[in-house]
Write an enzyme that holds these catalytic residues in place. Structure first.
Site, PDB file in Angstrom:
ATOM      1  N   MET A  53       0.845  -1.201   0.000  1.00 13.70           N
ATOM      2  CA  MET A  53       0.000   0.000   0.000  1.00 13.70           C
ATOM      3  C   MET A  53       0.881   1.251   0.000  1.00 13.70           C
ATOM      4  O   MET A  53       0.399   2.353   0.309  1.00 13.70           O
ATOM      5  CB  MET A  53      -0.927   0.005   1.217  1.00 13.70           C
ATOM      6  CG  MET A  53      -1.885  -1.185   1.197  1.00 13.70           C
ATOM      7  SD  MET A  53      -3.369  -0.906   2.149  1.00 13.70           S
ATOM      8  CE  MET A  53      -2.681  -0.637   3.774  1.00 13.70           C
ATOM      9  N   GLY A  54       2.170   1.096  -0.332  1.00 19.54           N
ATOM     10  CA  GLY A  54       3.049   2.259  -0.374  1.00 19.54           C
ATOM     11  C   GLY A  54       3.512   2.662   1.016  1.00 19.54           C
ATOM     12  O   GLY A  54       3.420   1.889   1.961  1.00 19.54           O
ATOM     13  N   LEU A  81       6.573   3.052   1.719  1.00 22.08           N
ATOM     14  CA  LEU A  81       7.486   1.908   1.829  1.00 22.08           C
ATOM     15  C   LEU A  81       8.613   2.169   2.821  1.00 22.08           C
ATOM     16  O   LEU A  81       9.135   3.275   2.917  1.00 22.08           O
ATOM     17  CB  LEU A  81       8.072   1.580   0.449  1.00 22.08           C
ATOM     18  CG  LEU A  81       7.049   1.253  -0.642  1.00 22.08           C
ATOM     19  CD1 LEU A  81       7.769   0.820  -1.927  1.00 22.08           C
ATOM     20  CD2 LEU A  81       6.058   0.183  -0.203  1.00 22.08           C
ATOM     21  N   GLU A 102      11.947  -0.204   5.162  1.00 25.56           N
ATOM     22  CA  GLU A 102      12.934  -1.265   4.985  1.00 25.56           C
ATOM     23  C   GLU A 102      12.285  -2.660   4.929  1.00 25.56           C
ATOM     24  O   GLU A 102      12.793  -3.559   4.254  1.00 25.56           O
ATOM     25  CB  GLU A 102      13.971  -1.162   6.119  1.00 25.56           C
ATOM     26  CG  GLU A 102      15.083  -2.178   6.082  1.00 25.56           C
ATOM     27  CD  GLU A 102      15.920  -2.156   4.804  1.00 25.56           C
ATOM     28  OE1 GLU A 102      15.975  -1.110   4.117  1.00 25.56           O
ATOM     29  OE2 GLU A 102      16.515  -3.203   4.469  1.00 25.56           O
ATOM     30  N   GLY A 103      11.168  -2.842   5.614  1.00 21.68           N
ATOM     31  CA  GLY A 103      10.478  -4.143   5.559  1.00 21.68           C
ATOM     32  C   GLY A 103      10.005  -4.441   4.144  1.00 21.68           C
ATOM     33  O   GLY A 103      10.190  -5.547   3.625  1.00 21.68           O
ATOM     34  N   HIS A 104       9.403  -3.434   3.511  1.00 19.14           N
ATOM     35  CA  HIS A 104       8.975  -3.623   2.123  1.00 19.14           C
ATOM     36  C   HIS A 104      10.192  -3.867   1.227  1.00 19.14           C
ATOM     37  O   HIS A 104      10.149  -4.697   0.318  1.00 19.14           O
ATOM     38  CB  HIS A 104       8.249  -2.371   1.606  1.00 19.14           C
ATOM     39  CG  HIS A 104       6.980  -2.022   2.341  1.00 19.14           C
ATOM     40  ND1 HIS A 104       6.876  -0.939   3.163  1.00 19.14           N
ATOM     41  CD2 HIS A 104       5.763  -2.618   2.349  1.00 19.14           C
ATOM     42  CE1 HIS A 104       5.637  -0.863   3.636  1.00 19.14           C
ATOM     43  NE2 HIS A 104       4.950  -1.873   3.179  1.00 19.14           N
ATOM     44  N   GLN A 149     -10.383  -2.727   2.153  1.00 20.99           N
ATOM     45  CA  GLN A 149      -9.898  -3.412   3.350  1.00 20.99           C
ATOM     46  C   GLN A 149      -9.876  -2.502   4.571  1.00 20.99           C
ATOM     47  O   GLN A 149      -9.431  -2.908   5.648  1.00 20.99           O
ATOM     48  CB  GLN A 149      -8.535  -4.046   3.094  1.00 20.99           C
ATOM     49  CG  GLN A 149      -7.383  -3.066   2.952  1.00 20.99           C
ATOM     50  CD  GLN A 149      -6.121  -3.758   2.507  1.00 20.99           C
ATOM     51  OE1 GLN A 149      -6.026  -4.232   1.381  1.00 20.99           O
ATOM     52  NE2 GLN A 149      -5.132  -3.851   3.395  1.00 20.99           N
ATOM     53  N   GLN A 177      -2.662 -12.212   7.515  1.00 20.52           N
ATOM     54  CA  GLN A 177      -2.841 -11.906   6.087  1.00 20.52           C
ATOM     55  C   GLN A 177      -2.173 -12.971   5.215  1.00 20.52           C
ATOM     56  O   GLN A 177      -2.782 -13.475   4.264  1.00 20.52           O
ATOM     57  CB  GLN A 177      -2.252 -10.529   5.795  1.00 20.52           C
ATOM     58  CG  GLN A 177      -2.190 -10.181   4.324  1.00 20.52           C
ATOM     59  CD  GLN A 177      -1.815  -8.728   4.113  1.00 20.52           C
ATOM     60  OE1 GLN A 177      -2.667  -7.847   4.205  1.00 20.52           O
ATOM     61  NE2 GLN A 177      -0.552  -8.467   3.829  1.00 20.52           N
ATOM     62  N   VAL A 203      10.866  -7.446   9.493  1.00 20.19           N
ATOM     63  CA  VAL A 203      12.013  -6.551   9.683  1.00 20.19           C
ATOM     64  C   VAL A 203      11.671  -5.594  10.827  1.00 20.19           C
ATOM     65  O   VAL A 203      10.577  -5.031  10.869  1.00 20.19           O
ATOM     66  CB  VAL A 203      12.324  -5.764   8.390  1.00 20.19           C
ATOM     67  CG1 VAL A 203      13.472  -4.787   8.614  1.00 20.19           C
ATOM     68  CG2 VAL A 203      12.637  -6.725   7.247  1.00 20.19           C
TER      69      VAL A 203
HETATM   70  P1  AMP Z   1       1.448  -2.943   3.454  1.00 16.59           P
HETATM   71  O1  AMP Z   1       2.019  -1.889   2.566  1.00 16.59           O
HETATM   72  O2  AMP Z   1       1.398  -2.571   4.892  1.00 16.59           O
HETATM   73  O3  AMP Z   1       0.169  -3.526   2.925  1.00 16.59           O
HETATM   74  O4  AMP Z   1       2.489  -4.142   3.405  1.00 16.59           O
HETATM   75  C1  AMP Z   1       2.882  -4.710   2.185  1.00 16.59           C
HETATM   76  C2  AMP Z   1       3.650  -5.974   2.466  1.00 16.59           C
HETATM   77  O5  AMP Z   1       4.804  -5.671   3.227  1.00 16.59           O
HETATM   78  C3  AMP Z   1       2.835  -6.987   3.275  1.00 16.59           C
HETATM   79  O6  AMP Z   1       3.082  -8.293   2.766  1.00 16.59           O
HETATM   80  C4  AMP Z   1       3.402  -6.821   4.655  1.00 16.59           C
HETATM   81  O7  AMP Z   1       3.297  -7.974   5.451  1.00 16.59           O
HETATM   82  C5  AMP Z   1       4.855  -6.516   4.349  1.00 16.59           C
HETATM   83  N1  AMP Z   1       5.487  -5.851   5.489  1.00 16.59           N
HETATM   84  C6  AMP Z   1       5.051  -4.744   6.129  1.00 16.59           C
HETATM   85  N2  AMP Z   1       5.853  -4.461   7.176  1.00 16.59           N
HETATM   86  C7  AMP Z   1       6.825  -5.417   7.187  1.00 16.59           C
HETATM   87  C8  AMP Z   1       7.941  -5.681   8.034  1.00 16.59           C
HETATM   88  N3  AMP Z   1       8.242  -4.912   9.071  1.00 16.59           N
HETATM   89  N4  AMP Z   1       8.705  -6.764   7.749  1.00 16.59           N
HETATM   90  C9  AMP Z   1       8.403  -7.568   6.696  1.00 16.59           C
HETATM   91  N5  AMP Z   1       7.380  -7.360   5.859  1.00 16.59           N
HETATM   92  C10 AMP Z   1       6.587  -6.310   6.108  1.00 16.59           C
END
Ligand code: AMP
Length: 297
Positions: free
Chosen positions: A43-44, A46, A48-50, A74, A167, A190
């Site tokens: 969902m942008g 972004l 370090e996890g993304h 959602q 999810q 992360v």
């Molecule tokens: P979102 O933009 O929040 O919908 O997240 C997009 C993807 O990034 C989803 O698969 C999340 O589970 C993943 N994501 C978000 N935060 C983290 C994180 N801290 N570590 C690993 N993956 C993440």
């Protein structure tokens, strides 16, 4: 093809597709060259996890497509859809640094041209507990948009974060039940150095609230520590989680559960050979934070 390059100095950066037609055309060209396709739905906003998801995708697929779409279906009526952070320029740079060559950024009207769409994907049971109980309709929105994105992009592989444990469980279940030809990969959470799981919603937190938010990862560490020390009673582990979160004045506990990793149903005992996961959610200031940890004896 109407995909826009973005300029960031020396490297050309990823191309941007805004329509289903353009993303399909770009993917078809890559396929014609024999490339495999990896999709990272986001969902942008972004972080370090993304980026780790994108890096992981780059290791496994020849063309990495990142989708950036804040999916209205959602979000509940009182949730943060309209104020969800939107940071496209820096997101595109993050995609490029992670190794994505194509970023799909559709408008809401491209994804939902008819706002009375009649078809939805439901994954009952697993969607109704935990996050689903607190956010009715959330996983219907997630499953529907993820299936739509799969149909728009046609990936061989798709990457999701363990951070959103339920999810990824819902999506793996949907892929299995509907025989989707997509290999679902899950990437570890992360965290910041202090343990806070990275989240786009962390930017809603003041410095003080951020300190309070650390209670989630602390509670999970305590719970895992107890299992490592021999605790097998899931009820006692649940209590450790609850006590820890309730002792933090800045946090309001939503749930703290110990469940089976596949079905997400509560378990009584933590046993070798049966995957167990601890999941927590709490409201901290303006944000609702979630986190989880696998519990292996
Ligand atoms: P979102 O933009 O929040 O919908 O997240 C997009 C993807 O990034 C989803 O698969 C999340 O589970 C993943 N994501 C978000 N935060 C983290 C994180 N801290 N570590 C690993 N993956 C993440």
């Amino acid at each position: 093809m109407n995909t826009e390059p973005i300029a960031d100095g020396a490297s050309p950066g990823p191309r941007v597709a805004r329509t289903i037609r353009d993303v399909r055309r770009a993917v078809a060209e890559a396929r014609a060259d024999g490339k495999t396709i990896g999709l990272v739905p986001t969902m942008g906003a972004l972080h370090e996890g993304h980026r780790q998801l994108i890096v992981e995708a780059s290791r496994s697929a020849d063309l990495v497509v990142v989708s950036i779409f804040v999916n209205p279906t959602q979000f509940g009526p009182t949730e943060d859809f309209s104020r969800y952070p939107r940071t496209l320029e820096s997101d595109l740079a993050t995609c490029g640094r992670g190794g994505a060559a194509l970023v799909f950024v559709p408008d809401v009207s491209e994804v939902y041209p008819d706002d009375r769409a009649a078809t939805f994907v439901e994954v009952p049971g697993i969607s109704d507990v935990l996050e689903g109980a607190s956010r009715p309709g959330h996983f219907r929105g997630v499953a529907t948009v993820v299936l739509k994105l799969f149909n728009m992009v046609g990936p061989d592989l798709a990457f999701f974060g363990a951070k959103d444990f339920q999810q990824q469980a819902v999506i793996r279940r949907m892929a299995r039940d509907l025989d989707l030809p997509v290999d679902i990969r899950v990437v570890p959470t992360v965290r910041d150095a202090d343990g806070l799981a990275l989240s786009s919603r962390n930017r809603y937190l003041s410095a003080e609230e951020r300190q309070s938010g650390l209670v989630l990862s602390r509670a999970l560490r305590e719970a895992r520590g107890s299992v490592d020390a021999g605790e097998t009673d899931a009820g006692r582990v649940r209590q450790i989680l609850r006590d820890a979160i309730e002792s933090e004045r800045g946090a309001t506990l939503d749930y703290a559960e110990v469940v089976d990793v596949e079905t997400l149903t509560p378990i009584r005992a933590i046993e070798a050979g049966r995957g167990a996961v601890a999941l927590v959610a709490a409201r901290v200031g303006p944000a609702r934070l979630i986190d989880n940890a696998l519990l292996s004896p």
